[in-house]
Design an enzyme around this catalytic site. Sequence first.
Site, mmCIF file in Angstrom:
data_model
loop_
_atom_site.group_PDB
_atom_site.id
_atom_site.type_symbol
_atom_site.label_atom_id
_atom_site.label_comp_id
_atom_site.label_asym_id
_atom_site.label_seq_id
_atom_site.Cartn_x
_atom_site.Cartn_y
_atom_site.Cartn_z
ATOM 1 N N ASP A 39 0.849 -1.189 0.000
ATOM 2 C CA ASP A 39 0.000 0.000 0.000
ATOM 3 C C ASP A 39 0.887 1.243 0.000
ATOM 4 O O ASP A 39 1.901 1.313 0.689
ATOM 5 C CB ASP A 39 -0.919 -0.001 1.227
ATOM 6 C CG ASP A 39 -2.064 0.998 1.088
ATOM 7 O OD1 ASP A 39 -3.206 0.555 0.912
ATOM 8 O OD2 ASP A 39 -1.801 2.224 1.159
ATOM 9 N N ILE A 40 0.485 2.258 -0.773
ATOM 10 C CA ILE A 40 1.287 3.479 -0.905
ATOM 11 C C ILE A 40 1.297 4.310 0.386
ATOM 12 O O ILE A 40 2.212 5.115 0.589
ATOM 13 C CB ILE A 40 0.762 4.310 -2.096
ATOM 14 C CG1 ILE A 40 1.829 5.252 -2.619
ATOM 15 C CG2 ILE A 40 -0.511 5.065 -1.740
ATOM 16 C CD1 ILE A 40 1.472 5.893 -3.965
ATOM 17 N N ASN A 97 -12.831 -3.466 2.325
ATOM 18 C CA ASN A 97 -13.867 -2.440 2.398
ATOM 19 C C ASN A 97 -14.794 -2.581 1.197
ATOM 20 O O ASN A 97 -14.330 -2.755 0.067
ATOM 21 C CB ASN A 97 -13.230 -1.050 2.429
ATOM 22 C CG ASN A 97 -12.490 -0.790 3.718
ATOM 23 O OD1 ASN A 97 -12.944 -1.173 4.783
ATOM 24 N ND2 ASN A 97 -11.337 -0.139 3.629
ATOM 25 N N VAL A 106 -11.116 2.853 -3.694
ATOM 26 C CA VAL A 106 -10.702 2.430 -5.041
ATOM 27 C C VAL A 106 -11.702 1.374 -5.532
ATOM 28 O O VAL A 106 -11.885 0.331 -4.888
ATOM 29 C CB VAL A 106 -9.267 1.862 -5.030
ATOM 30 C CG1 VAL A 106 -8.879 1.395 -6.430
ATOM 31 C CG2 VAL A 106 -8.280 2.900 -4.517
ATOM 32 N N HIS A 110 -10.074 -5.089 -3.560
ATOM 33 C CA HIS A 110 -8.756 -5.290 -2.962
ATOM 34 C C HIS A 110 -8.930 -5.769 -1.532
ATOM 35 O O HIS A 110 -9.825 -5.316 -0.832
ATOM 36 C CB HIS A 110 -7.905 -4.015 -2.998
ATOM 37 C CG HIS A 110 -8.616 -2.785 -2.530
ATOM 38 N ND1 HIS A 110 -9.554 -2.139 -3.307
ATOM 39 C CD2 HIS A 110 -8.547 -2.084 -1.381
ATOM 40 C CE1 HIS A 110 -10.021 -1.081 -2.659
ATOM 41 N NE2 HIS A 110 -9.440 -1.029 -1.477
ATOM 42 N N HIS A 112 -6.890 -5.838 1.962
ATOM 43 C CA HIS A 112 -5.742 -5.325 2.702
ATOM 44 C C HIS A 112 -5.216 -6.437 3.600
ATOM 45 O O HIS A 112 -6.004 -7.127 4.259
ATOM 46 C CB HIS A 112 -6.157 -4.183 3.635
ATOM 47 C CG HIS A 112 -6.720 -2.971 2.964
ATOM 48 N ND1 HIS A 112 -5.988 -1.814 2.785
ATOM 49 C CD2 HIS A 112 -7.950 -2.709 2.450
ATOM 50 C CE1 HIS A 112 -6.755 -0.897 2.195
ATOM 51 N NE2 HIS A 112 -7.956 -1.402 1.986
HETATM 52 P P1 5GP Z 1 -9.802 1.420 0.387
HETATM 53 O O1 5GP Z 1 -10.102 2.606 1.258
HETATM 54 O O2 5GP Z 1 -10.420 1.566 -0.985
HETATM 55 O O3 5GP Z 1 -10.127 0.115 1.054
HETATM 56 O O4 5GP Z 1 -8.233 1.394 0.229
HETATM 57 C C1 5GP Z 1 -7.539 1.914 -0.866
HETATM 58 C C2 5GP Z 1 -6.071 1.807 -0.552
HETATM 59 O O5 5GP Z 1 -5.339 2.015 -1.754
HETATM 60 C C3 5GP Z 1 -5.574 2.852 0.451
HETATM 61 O O6 5GP Z 1 -5.015 2.205 1.585
HETATM 62 C C4 5GP Z 1 -4.540 3.660 -0.351
HETATM 63 O O7 5GP Z 1 -3.428 4.054 0.418
HETATM 64 C C5 5GP Z 1 -4.152 2.690 -1.459
HETATM 65 N N1 5GP Z 1 -3.724 3.341 -2.700
HETATM 66 C C6 5GP Z 1 -4.361 4.351 -3.347
HETATM 67 N N2 5GP Z 1 -3.702 4.673 -4.465
HETATM 68 C C7 5GP Z 1 -2.626 3.847 -4.529
HETATM 69 C C8 5GP Z 1 -1.556 3.710 -5.475
HETATM 70 O O8 5GP Z 1 -1.453 4.416 -6.490
HETATM 71 N N3 5GP Z 1 -0.634 2.744 -5.214
HETATM 72 C C9 5GP Z 1 -0.719 1.940 -4.112
HETATM 73 N N4 5GP Z 1 0.248 1.034 -3.950
HETATM 74 N N5 5GP Z 1 -1.700 2.049 -3.208
HETATM 75 C C10 5GP Z 1 -2.650 2.990 -3.410
#
Ligand code: 5GP
Length: 125
Positions: A39-40, A97, A106, A110, A112
């Site tokens: 994760d970024i 999520n 996103v 995915h 985590h």
């Molecule tokens: P969500 O809130 O949708 O469950 O989590 C999305 C995750 O994607 C977040 O933890 C965010 O930091 C990660 N993320 C968003 N953009 C990028 C990216 O460009 N690269 C990577 N590696 N992670 C990303």
Amino acid sequence: MPIDATQAYDDQNIFAKILRGEIPATRLYDDDYAIAFPDIAPQAPTHILVIPKGAYVSWDDFSARASDAEIAGFVRAVGTVARDAGLVAPGYRLLANTGHDSHQEVPHLHVHIFAGRALGPMLAR
Ligand code: 5GP
């Protein structure tokens, strides 16, 4: 902004771009069904994302439409990534999520993987 989990798949989402190689990500794992990358913005010492290669918005979409092979491949990939990272003995947390109230951002499924410290209670109180 959180997404609507009932929306149609948007092939311009950031994880679709990572899958196509248009945006860089360090692939920790890559097979026919899934990839994994850090994760970024890590929220634990280890924070890995595992995504299916197919175009699925969320866990809901994936569980409804994916083939048995895709589901098996993805679930096994999540387990393999965690095992290969040495996370089984210390333990780890999975989180997927799904939609607005979970704050999914996103719109590509995915999972985590969080690990590397005692993670505390399941939800903030
Ligand atoms: P969500 O809130 O949708 O469950 O989590 C999305 C995750 O994607 C977040 O933890 C965010 O930091 C990660 N993320 C968003 N953009 C990028 C990216 O460009 N690269 C990577 N590696 N992670 C990303």
